[in-house]
Design a protein around this motif. Structure first.
Motif, short mmCIF file in Angstrom:
data_model
loop_
_atom_site.label_atom_id
_atom_site.label_comp_id
_atom_site.label_asym_id
_atom_site.label_seq_id
_atom_site.Cartn_x
_atom_site.Cartn_y
_atom_site.Cartn_z
N VAL A 59 2.82 55.34 -26.35
CA VAL A 59 2.07 55.23 -25.10
C VAL A 59 0.79 54.42 -25.30
N ALA A 60 0.56 53.49 -24.40
CA ALA A 60 -0.67 52.69 -24.40
C ALA A 60 -1.64 53.17 -23.33
N PHE A 61 -1.13 53.54 -22.14
CA PHE A 61 -2.00 53.94 -21.04
C PHE A 61 -1.45 55.14 -20.28
N PHE A 62 -2.34 56.08 -20.00
CA PHE A 62 -2.12 57.08 -18.97
C PHE A 62 -2.95 56.63 -17.78
N ALA A 63 -2.31 56.29 -16.68
CA ALA A 63 -3.02 55.71 -15.54
C ALA A 63 -2.96 56.64 -14.34
N GLU A 64 -4.07 56.69 -13.63
CA GLU A 64 -4.17 57.53 -12.44
C GLU A 64 -5.17 56.88 -11.50
N ASP A 65 -4.96 57.06 -10.19
CA ASP A 65 -5.94 56.55 -9.24
C ASP A 65 -6.52 57.71 -8.44
N GLU A 66 -7.45 57.36 -7.55
CA GLU A 66 -8.17 58.39 -6.81
C GLU A 66 -7.26 59.19 -5.90
N ALA A 67 -6.15 58.58 -5.48
CA ALA A 67 -5.20 59.28 -4.62
C ALA A 67 -4.31 60.25 -5.38
N GLY B 157 -11.58 67.20 -14.88
CA GLY B 157 -10.15 67.33 -14.63
C GLY B 157 -9.33 66.38 -15.46
N LEU B 158 -9.81 65.14 -15.64
CA LEU B 158 -9.11 64.16 -16.46
C LEU B 158 -9.06 64.60 -17.92
N ILE B 159 -10.16 65.12 -18.42
CA ILE B 159 -10.21 65.58 -19.81
C ILE B 159 -9.14 66.64 -20.05
N GLU B 160 -9.03 67.58 -19.12
CA GLU B 160 -8.03 68.64 -19.26
C GLU B 160 -6.61 68.10 -19.11
N ARG B 161 -6.40 67.24 -18.13
CA ARG B 161 -5.05 66.78 -17.79
C ARG B 161 -4.43 65.94 -18.90
N TYR B 162 -5.24 65.10 -19.54
CA TYR B 162 -4.68 64.18 -20.52
C TYR B 162 -5.05 64.53 -21.96
N GLY B 163 -5.72 65.64 -22.15
CA GLY B 163 -6.09 66.04 -23.51
C GLY B 163 -6.98 65.01 -24.18
N ILE B 164 -7.96 64.50 -23.44
CA ILE B 164 -8.85 63.47 -23.97
C ILE B 164 -9.60 64.00 -25.18
N ASP C 170 -15.87 77.00 -18.49
CA ASP C 170 -15.14 78.18 -18.00
C ASP C 170 -14.03 77.80 -17.04
N ARG C 171 -14.12 76.62 -16.46
CA ARG C 171 -13.17 76.23 -15.41
C ARG C 171 -12.15 75.21 -15.87
N TYR C 172 -12.43 74.53 -16.99
CA TYR C 172 -11.52 73.50 -17.49
C TYR C 172 -11.28 73.70 -18.98
N ALA C 173 -10.10 73.27 -19.44
CA ALA C 173 -9.79 73.29 -20.87
C ALA C 173 -10.36 72.01 -21.49
N LEU C 174 -11.46 72.15 -22.22
CA LEU C 174 -12.18 71.00 -22.76
C LEU C 174 -12.18 70.97 -24.27
N GLU C 175 -11.38 71.84 -24.88
CA GLU C 175 -11.44 71.97 -26.34
C GLU C 175 -10.85 70.77 -27.08
N THR C 176 -10.16 69.87 -26.35
CA THR C 176 -9.59 68.69 -27.04
C THR C 176 -10.66 67.68 -27.43
N ILE C 177 -11.81 67.68 -26.74
CA ILE C 177 -12.86 66.70 -27.03
C ILE C 177 -13.39 66.89 -28.44
N ARG C 178 -13.31 65.80 -29.23
CA ARG C 178 -13.83 65.83 -30.61
C ARG C 178 -15.08 64.99 -30.76
N HIS C 179 -15.24 64.00 -29.90
CA HIS C 179 -16.31 63.03 -30.10
C HIS C 179 -16.78 62.49 -28.75
N VAL C 180 -18.09 62.48 -28.54
CA VAL C 180 -18.69 61.91 -27.35
C VAL C 180 -19.68 60.84 -27.78
#
Length: 558
Positions: free
Chosen positions: A49-57, A282-289, A310-320
């Motif tokens: 996979v190269a891209f996970f793409a999503e738009d505002e809709a 929401g994007l962080i949770e959805r794609y495991g960023i 508390d509202r989103y699964a954010l544990e995948t984030i390793r680096h900001v």
């Protein structure tokens, strides 16, 4: 095509950051085309996979490297048939969508030169850039097509327009039509590492924008600091990167998108007209960023969201990684708490020489208030702004400079502006026009732009430092500081403040903010005037446009 060993140093164990820097040497092949390294070599694995793409809709799609290669080949064939030849310039004016990256890759496959353009540009801004570089073609989406049409008759060199998401006029071709009719095989042009690949126009906070000419080697120059991300885990595998910034500037296109593809990992593309902090979580949770690159302003907006952990699964984030302006302790504390101890780093660079300073958490403990250390391969120093001679005294304020010769991340020159190039590169150093300091251990601090540093009563005052103190107040969502004339002190700081709610806009808050700065920094640094605004003026890259604030106060020429 095998990987280039030097840029996989994260796979080794290092005793210290100093050992890594001393061992690193640039490895730049004579022939190097970015399209081959970010696309072609990964396409043999058809499921990668190269891209996970999503738009505002909410429409979503996934593109593999094979998909990207086929699309890029089709676009390259179309452009070639339209008369685009090696060295020609092609504008890319698209939102954050895979086609933006595909467009650049297609242009590089031809040996031509891509020109990223912001979808926020109006008539004058878009016309200036396309005319200045004599672009012969432009790829544009529905958000900017009307702007392009309104200026096209003034662009003598522009012959070919490819549109996405817009009903074409007779002189245009649609992306969909090219995908249906154009061949999917294309042999990537052989290019030298020093051949032109991209022209990126500076934000133009003062004066007209300058076209920054970069060669294919540019990508390699970004890799050392980018690869430090992987030293936290020892591998690039199972990484997912995202930046909320549109892909029209170097801090997104080459700090995130192209290096991620170089290592064969996926990028999230979220096509929207504006940044929304809630959607970001929401994007962080959805794609495991795992890796987030964002301007400090975006992180501050995310700080306003209630209880995201508390509202989103954010544990995948390793680096900001944050850049464009000082990060500050309040943002760092919030990010560590919200993302469960993820490494937070401030990165420094500019269009002419990007990603040259930052932290390497796995080998060196970051220091509060510091940007970090010179990245492997980059010789960075503080120099006298008049003579461009290095200043040896630790802590002395001078101009941040990058050794120019032999550094692949450094620009070649400004497009058609040799005099500006001569002023930018002096005594073997690329002068950043930023003031800073370096301590005895090599940690750099940012003091401000040459034209942003405030001289008050003989003191040099950094606007970023004041902004961070003001923005850390619970009532404040953003702040900007400029120097305004003062009869007694030469100039004094003035703050422009955006609050989270109108009810905070009181004389009492102004007094609290003044005291806050005076107490935390120094009496001479507190803003003598505070003005409330609904929003701060920003450039297309998301940086605060202090020049506009000066013009607002009648202290700078338009």
């Amino acid at each position: 095509m095998a990987h280039i060993d030097q840029y996989h140093f994260y796979e080794r164990d290092w005793e210290s950051y100093e050992q890594l820097r001393e061992s690193f040497e640039w490895e730049i092949p004579d022939q190097f085309n970015m399209a081959e390294y970010v696309c072609d070599r990964w396409s043999r694995n058809r499921g990668r996979v190269a891209f996970f793409a999503e738009d505002e809709a909410g429409d979503r799609r996934t593109l593999t490297f094979r998909d990207v290669q086929i699309e890029a080949n089709r676009i390259a064939n179309y452009l070639s048939e339209a008369g685009v030849t090696p060295g020609d310039r092609v504008g890319i004016c698209l939102g954050q969508r895979p086609e933006a990256a595909v467009g650049h890759i297609a242009v590089w496959k031809l040996g031509a030169v891509s020109v990223p353009l912001s979808t926020q540009f109006g008539d004058d801004a878009l016309a200036y850039r396309l005319d200045d570089c004599r672009a012969v073609a432009c790829i544009v989406d529905g958000s900017s097509v009307d702007t392009l049409r309104s200026i096209r008759s003034d662009l003598e060199a522009l012959e070919t327009v490819l549109t996405i998401g817009a009903d074409p006029v007779p002189t245009e071709t649609t992306w969909d039509a090219v995908e249906r009719r154009s061949p999917q095989q294309f042999e990537t042009e052989e290019t030298n590492a020093d051949d032109d690949a991209i022209i990126i126009y500076t934000s133009g906070t003062t004066g007209e924008p300058k076209g920054v000419r970069h060669a294919h080697r540019l990508l390699l120059g970004h890799l050392p600091m980018f690869a430090e991300n992987f030293m936290e885990t020892g591998t690039a595998d199972e990484s997912v990167f995202w930046t909320p910034v549109e892909w029209s500037w170097i801090g997104s296109l080459f700090s995130v998108v192209m290096p991620t593809l170089y290592y064969g990992q996926p990028v999230v593309a979220y096509d929207t007209d504006r940044f929304d902090a809630e959607s970001a979580f929401g994007l962080i949770e959805r794609y495991g960023i795992t890796n987030l690159g964002a301007p400090t302003t975006a992180l501050r907006m995310m700080m306003q969201v209630d209880d995201p952990a508390d509202r989103y699964a954010l544990e995948t984030i390793r680096h900001v990684a944050a850049g464009g302006e000082a990060v500050g302790e309040s943002v760092i504390r919030w990010a560590r708490e919200t993302f469960d101890g993820a490494a937070i780093e401030e990165v420094y660079g500019q269009t002419e020489a990007n990603l040259v300073v930052g932290d390497c958490h796995s080998l060196k403990e970051p220091r509060p208030g510091k940007m970090g250390l010179a990245a492997p391969g980059h010789d960075v120093a503080i120099v006298d702004p008049e003579t461009a001679e290095p200043i040896d005294e630790p802590g002395a304020v001078g101009e941040i400079a990058v050794r120019y010769e032999g550094n692949p991340v450094c620009f070649r020159e400004y497009w058609n502006k040799p005099d500006r190039t001569d002023r930018k590169v002096r005594n073997g150093w690329l002068l950043t026009e930023d003031f800073g300091t370096v301590d005895e251990d090599g940690f750099f601090s940012f003091e401000g732009r040459k034209d942003d540093v405030i001289i008050t009563s003989g003191y040099r005052v950094s606007p970023e430092e004041i902004e961070e103190v003001i923005a850390s107040h619970v009532a404040v969502t953003d702040a900007a500081v400029i120097g305004v004339p003062d009869e007694d002190r030469g100039s004094v700081p003035k703050a422009f403040v955006v609050t989270s709610d109108d009810e905070w806009r009181t004389p009492e808050l102004k007094e609290k903010l003044e005291n806050r700065v005076a107490d935390r920094l120094a009496r001479y640094e507190y803003p003598r005037t505070i003005e409330f605004l609904d929003e701060l003026p920003t450039t297309s890259t998301g940086k605060v446009r202090r020049q506009s604030l000066r013009e607002r106060d009648g202290i700078a020429d338009s």
